[in-house]
Design an enzyme around this catalytic site. Sequence first.
Site, PDB file in Angstrom:
ATOM      1  CB  CYS A 170      14.455   6.749 -18.130  1.00 48.74           C
ATOM      2  SG  CYS A 170      15.419   8.088 -17.427  1.00 48.74           S
TER       3      CYS A 170
ATOM      4  CB  ILE B 191       3.231   6.477 -12.767  1.00 44.67           C
ATOM      5  CG1 ILE B 191       2.510   7.298 -11.690  1.00 44.67           C
ATOM      6  CG2 ILE B 191       3.278   7.234 -14.093  1.00 44.67           C
ATOM      7  CD1 ILE B 191       1.119   7.745 -12.031  1.00 44.67           C
TER       8      ILE B 191
ATOM      9  NE  ARG C  14       9.411   7.843 -23.226  1.00 46.11           N
ATOM     10  CZ  ARG C  14       9.016   6.967 -24.131  1.00 46.11           C
ATOM     11  NH1 ARG C  14       9.802   5.988 -24.488  1.00 46.11           N
ATOM     12  NH2 ARG C  14       7.840   7.075 -24.705  1.00 46.11           N
TER      13      ARG C  14
END
EC number: 2.5.1.7
Length: 419
Positions: A117, A329, A93
């Site tokens: 992930c 989150i 990412r």
Amino acid sequence: MDKLAIQASPPLAGDVIISGAKNAALPILMAGVLAETDFIVSNVPNLRDVSTSCKLLRCLGAEVDELGNGQIRISTKNLNEFCAPYDLVKTMRASILILGPLLARYGTADVSLPGGCAIGARPVNLHLHGLEMMGAKIEVKEGYIKARVDGRLKGAHIFMDMVSVGATENLLMAAALADGETVIENAAREPEVIDLANCLIAMGAKITGVGSATLRIQGVERLQGCEYRVMPDRIETGSFLVAAAVTRGRIRCLKADPASLESVIAKLEDAGAKITTGEDWIELDMEGKRPKAVNIKTAPYPGFPTDMQAQFCVLNVLAQGTATITETIFENRFMHVPELIRMGANMELEGNTCIIQGIESLSGAQVMATDLRASASLVIAGLVADGKTIVDRIYHLDRGYEHIEQKFQGLGAHVERVQ
């Protein structure tokens, strides 16, 4: 494919040296694109994501020399490609962090939409909106972000709709070379963002408000290379501290940064750990006691880090009492729970909250790592489970932990890498 084989281990004991922070090293390596002269980064961990970042920089035409001992030198004098291709970006990412530096210095960037992930959407719209406010023309087509700007990016007043570490870092790097002042409101305050800002300042950037929610960047025309040392990895540190707490051991983390771990240290103390800190070390001693259950709610820094949530799940699984862990989150961040239940954990999910009733012991099992931090939690569980635990898919683990089995072995754990 490699696996970790783990046998029930004695209480962890001894010293462990903490590696450089992956989540600081990756943006700092990308910041090398901004520098006109050689840039040397030290304390870089030897991890798959770091190798991928180096491959990406080489793919753009940069010279990347791995000097050994965690040092990497980057030269951009021959950088002549401006596309970050799918085959590199799909595995990491953080590749999105090349967007701001390429656009700011060269006025053009094509970056594949990222992978990494699989823990929720993690949208890139905050990155794109901020760059558009700075004058970039952006379109997303055929799986690529295509960004252009005529001349330099322009300073802008950017209010982030939500706290985003990646977007803060991308916009901070872009703003460093923009024309005029950029203000980023509701900026992420994570220690890794501070580390990147300090690195940019060492290169000649003008940034104030570092560590606060409002960053002010006065753009400069050029940045120079420098020598910069990456901060210690607070999540690796926290993971070893939790492992010591769960095994009722006593360890010392060396080359660590206690100031970046205050929320984690506070929760470990609540769990019954005796903690002593120095300038660059942390000692945890459980004095042979079983940990006490602690409630956790993740939050942006300085709150409790989402990257430590899975490890504290394991602590609570084996603790005295009942605890709740609430994840605010990321969605999808309880993928370790079914695996821990297979080992005998008493856990129940209700939306974004996990309710955990502590038990005395777990049973070894074959379990599967689903993401980086979930895999760390399964290794910790294996240390105290009766019998043998096999953790599959540890390539996730290798993305974020350097030499994890050797470090655990050095503390007395029965962990080995097998095929």
